[in-house]
Design a protein around this motif. Structure first.
Motif, PDB file in Angstrom:
ATOM      1  N   ASP A  61      58.319  70.276  32.511  1.00 38.88           N
ATOM      2  CA  ASP A  61      59.725  69.565  33.130  1.00 38.88           C
ATOM      3  C   ASP A  61      59.352  67.983  33.043  1.00 38.88           C
ATOM      4  O   ASP A  61      59.270  67.253  33.865  1.00 38.88           O
ATOM      5  N   ARG A 220      55.541  56.276  44.113  1.00 39.14           N
ATOM      6  CA  ARG A 220      56.731  57.079  44.430  1.00 39.14           C
ATOM      7  C   ARG A 220      56.515  58.442  44.628  1.00 39.14           C
ATOM      8  O   ARG A 220      55.574  58.819  43.598  1.00 39.14           O
ATOM      9  N   ASP A 222      57.199  62.297  44.664  1.00 38.92           N
ATOM     10  CA  ASP A 222      57.995  63.173  44.241  1.00 38.92           C
ATOM     11  C   ASP A 222      58.169  64.393  45.482  1.00 38.92           C
ATOM     12  O   ASP A 222      57.510  65.071  46.050  1.00 38.92           O
ATOM     13  N   ARG A 315      75.852  70.864  43.162  1.00 41.69           N
ATOM     14  CA  ARG A 315      75.548  69.747  42.411  1.00 41.69           C
ATOM     15  C   ARG A 315      75.925  70.345  40.680  1.00 41.69           C
ATOM     16  O   ARG A 315      76.529  69.515  40.192  1.00 41.69           O
ATOM     17  N   ASP A 351      66.955  61.473  37.059  1.00 46.12           N
ATOM     18  CA  ASP A 351      67.688  62.668  37.270  1.00 46.12           C
ATOM     19  C   ASP A 351      69.231  62.675  37.444  1.00 46.12           C
ATOM     20  O   ASP A 351      69.773  63.844  37.908  1.00 46.12           O
ATOM     21  N   ARG A 438      70.932  65.620  33.805  1.00 47.21           N
ATOM     22  CA  ARG A 438      69.911  64.386  33.905  1.00 47.21           C
ATOM     23  C   ARG A 438      69.468  64.007  32.449  1.00 47.21           C
ATOM     24  O   ARG A 438      69.201  62.708  32.467  1.00 47.21           O
TER      25      ARG A 438
HETATM   26  O1  TEU Z   1      63.482  65.816  41.591  1.00 45.19           O
HETATM   27  C1  TEU Z   1      63.730  66.472  43.071  1.00 45.19           C
HETATM   28  C2  TEU Z   1      65.179  66.602  43.297  1.00 45.19           C
HETATM   29  O2  TEU Z   1      65.066  67.864  43.953  1.00 45.19           O
HETATM   30  C3  TEU Z   1      66.171  66.089  42.813  1.00 45.19           C
HETATM   31  O3  TEU Z   1      66.048  65.003  42.098  1.00 45.19           O
HETATM   32  C4  TEU Z   1      67.101  67.286  41.923  1.00 45.19           C
HETATM   33  O4  TEU Z   1      67.569  68.052  42.829  1.00 45.19           O
HETATM   34  C5  TEU Z   1      66.135  67.792  40.663  1.00 45.19           C
HETATM   35  O5  TEU Z   1      65.781  66.774  39.831  1.00 45.19           O
HETATM   36  C6  TEU Z   1      66.850  68.629  39.868  1.00 45.19           C
HETATM   37  O6  TEU Z   1      68.208  67.922  39.576  1.00 45.19           O
HETATM   38  C7  TEU Z   1      62.103  65.283  41.546  1.00 45.19           C
HETATM   39  C8  TEU Z   1      62.151  64.603  40.239  1.00 45.19           C
HETATM   40  O7  TEU Z   1      62.490  63.633  40.175  1.00 45.19           O
HETATM   41  C9  TEU Z   1      62.513  65.660  38.998  1.00 45.19           C
HETATM   42  O8  TEU Z   1      62.548  64.882  37.824  1.00 45.19           O
HETATM   43  C10 TEU Z   1      61.813  66.908  38.935  1.00 45.19           C
HETATM   44  O9  TEU Z   1      62.127  67.570  37.923  1.00 45.19           O
HETATM   45  C11 TEU Z   1      61.478  67.628  40.349  1.00 45.19           C
HETATM   46  O10 TEU Z   1      61.281  66.673  41.479  1.00 45.19           O
HETATM   47  C12 TEU Z   1      60.412  68.363  40.391  1.00 45.19           C
HETATM   48  O11 TEU Z   1      59.021  67.823  40.227  1.00 45.19           O
END
Ligand code: TEU
Length: 605
Positions: A61, A220, A222, A315, A351, A438
């Motif tokens: 990821d 930040r 996650d 989404r 994202d 994304r």
């Molecule tokens: O994303 C968390 C998340 O749930 C939302 O940003 C979105 O639902 C997800 O990106 C699926 O589209 C964070 C990070 O920003 C993202 O890049 C990672 O894939 C995710 O956590 C898992 O670590």
């Protein structure tokens, strides 16, 4: 009274390193490549860099699957390169916040490798393992043959509950060796950590301290509000949840205990900025994490404005958004956190689709709408975030096939939608990918009009947007009409006017379908805490005038000219035009024709 903090006044620039600048020609951006561009960030005028994950990772990821929290992934460089980055930022009076990914690790992290190899290992309980549910089997005559025995294998069992992964499919994967299922709210290569285990919390807190001791300025965090899962892992019951089960695992039973412990044991010992990415957060819930009654988080990313264009299927479905909804949503957060807590202001990140394509106009009025969006980012209350490339108005990518897609979230969710028969044609599927993926935000930073946009001398890991021949930093620099130079002006404006950081927010014309008009005000009596701290902007200098300041922001959020009829409360005010994305200035608030995506920032005299 106002509590001044450096991170409240900061403009943050988010760097997605694999797409920022490649120094060694392997087609992947890296830390030395970022170091090469520090003078550019200094020129732009940003204060803090948020660096997406650069830790050791198998990249299931793109680095949000960490296999070693204390080492740098080879493709991004060495720890020495990272030290040079930190020094380079600090030498330029910029700060660095790192991405903290602790809801889950990679399945190649040594903890999970141990846990999977040996159910009796102490690391087994670092993760979430549960028995599956027996599947009702049908006898040959169709009568219920009773349930299979548990552990008879994935085929004869269902996952422990109905939770789904954000990437589509069940949030559990069966482990043949132990005949148990493990939880992963994201990819199966991202097993969730078991935060109920105090040993896990200690491991994470010690790791955070290790990075803070190296001199970083914060984190930040996650998906930080899904760490706590309820006892027994009950089924999700809300069919409208962002993913099935979210009603159970978002803001779970012990989340405030865990984040309070994180603050008490680690963060309270540092002058650190923290921004928690919190899925599905309301204003009221935000106040439990940030502000005087919160867990000590500086601020949070919420997603209310990132859901306005969701469709019936959520989404991964195209819906329509409106300026009225956008105004209402952001106003709710501006007013909601005004006296308690602190906003984060963003319109794009790694994202989300590119904001100029999503909320602006990436055709005829690309420049004007990119500047209008920059005006929003720099004149709202809260800490503001610029995502790399938005400062030159980079757009979504014209995907012509899934072979150009790299993002696991896109690939998996397209598969799910295909299985549900939701696409009438390949073109329909691609249209959704171009709208939602994304990867729109992950195409390489466009530095020049040359090969690969000057991003790499090799083959980029993901295609460069063909429009880099027109849209690139080199073309923008020095062009007074460019998006980049406008960003520099509004960033300076924010630095020079405390009212834009600390002022109150009042919305005008709430029901107008495309005009977004609001004012920011810093009343004279609002002095600043922290001894000897004079307000930074000369306008609020107590020696001159009454120390108050009032700014009006007038935005025509549409591709057609719109008549602005000021409400009586502001009509006739004497103003000075601080910034405008067209060449006109006004000195009084009166009826006027605003051009497409016209933005003005007016100081009330
Ligand atoms: O994303 C968390 C998340 O749930 C939302 O940003 C979105 O639902 C997800 O990106 C699926 O589209 C964070 C990070 O920003 C993202 O890049 C990672 O894939 C995710 O956590 C898992 O670590």
């Amino acid at each position: 009274r106002i509590d001044r903090e450096w991170w409240k006044e900061a403009v943050v620039y988010q760097v997605y390193p694999r797409s920022f600048n490649d120094s060694d020609g392997d087609g992947i951006g890296d830390i030395p490549g970022l170091v090469e561009k520090l003078d550019y960030l200094d020129y732009l005028g940003v204060d803090v860099v948020w660096l997406n994950p650069v830790y050791e990772s198998p990249e299931a990821d793109n680095g949000y699957d960490v296999s070693d929290y204390r080492s740098i992934m080879d493709k991004f460089g060495t720890m020495a390169d990272w030290e040079e980055l930190l020094a380079g930022l600090h030498d330029r009076d910029m700060k660095l916040i790192m991405d903290l990914v602790v809801n889950h690790t990679s399945d190649e992290h040594e903890w999970f490798v141990e846990a999977r190899n040996d159910p009796n290992s102490k690391f087994r309980d670092y993760y979430v393992w549960e028995d599956g549910e027996p599947v009702e089997t049908q006898g040959p005559d169709g009568a219920s043959g009773g349930s299979s025995t548990a552990g008879a294998g994935a085929a004869a069992e269902r996952p422990p509950n109905n939770w789904e992964s954000f990437f589509g499919g069940p949030a559990w994967t069966y482990d043949e060796a132990s005949q148990e299922w493990f939880l992963h709210l994201f990819h199966e290569k991202q097993p969730d950590l078991n935060w109920d285990n105090p040993a896990v919390r200690t491991e994470i807190f010690e790791m955070m301290e290790w990075w803070l001791e190296k001199g970083i300025d914060g984190f930040r965090m996650d998906v930080i509000n899904v760490l706590s899962k309820p006892e027994g892992f009950p089924d999700g019951e809300d069919d409208d949840a962002i993913v099935r089960g979210a009603d159970q695992f978002v803001n779970g039973p012990r989340i405030h205990e865990f984040l309070g412990e994180m603050y008490d044991r680690v963060l309270s010992n540092y002058d650190a900025m923290t921004v928690g990415e919190m899925v599905d957060l309301s204003v009221e819930e935000a106040k439990q994490f940030i502000g005087p009654h919160g867990d000590g988080m500086s601020m949070a990313f919420n997603f209310d404005h990132m859901r306005l264009d969701f469709g019936h299927h959520g989404r991964w479905d195209k819906g329509e958004w409106s300026v009225r909804e956008l105004k209402r949503t952001l106003t709710r957060w501006q007013n909601g956190l005004e006296e308690e807590g602190w906003n984060s202001v963003y319109m794009g990140n790694h994202d989300e689709p590119r904001m100029v394509s999503r909320f602006g106009h990436d055709g005829q009025f690309r420049r004007e709408s990119a500047k209008l969006l920059a005006t929003v980012l720099m004149t709202l209350q809260g800490t503001t975030y610029i995502y790399q490339g938005d400062e030159i108005g980079m757009t979504n990518y014209p995907f012509s096939g899934l072979d150009e897609v790299r993002d696991v979230d896109t690939i998996r969710n397209v598969e799910v939608a295909r299985k549900q028969g939701r696409f009438g044609s390949e073109e329909e599927m691609l249209e959704l990918v171009r709208h939602r993926s994304r990867d729109n935000a992950r195409t390489p930073m466009q530095w020049t009009d040359g090969a690969q946009a000057g991003f790499t001398e090799g083959t980029p890991w993901i295609p460069v947007n063909p429009n880099h021949t027109r849209i690139n930093v080199e073309a923008e620099r020095g062009d007074t009409e460019s998006v980049l130079e406008y960003y520099r002006r509004v960033i300076d404006l924010r630095h020079d006017h405390d009212v834009l950081v600390y002022g109150t927010y009042t919305l005008h014309l709430p029901d107008h379908e495309c005009l977004w008009v609001y004012e920011r005000e810093l009343a004279p009596e609002r002095e600043f805490e922290r001894d000897g701290d004079e307000p930074s902007g000369e306008e609020t200098d107590p020696d001159e005038g009454d120390g108050g300041e009032r700014v009006l922001v007038v935005l025509n959020f549409s591709d057609t000219a719109t008549t602005f009829e000021p409400p009586a409360s502001i009509r006739g005010l004497d103003v000075e035009t601080l910034v405008s994305n067209y060449d006109t200035t006004v000195d009084e608030v009166g009826v006027e024709e605003l051009r497409p995506y016209e933005a003005r920032v007016l100081a009330v005299r």
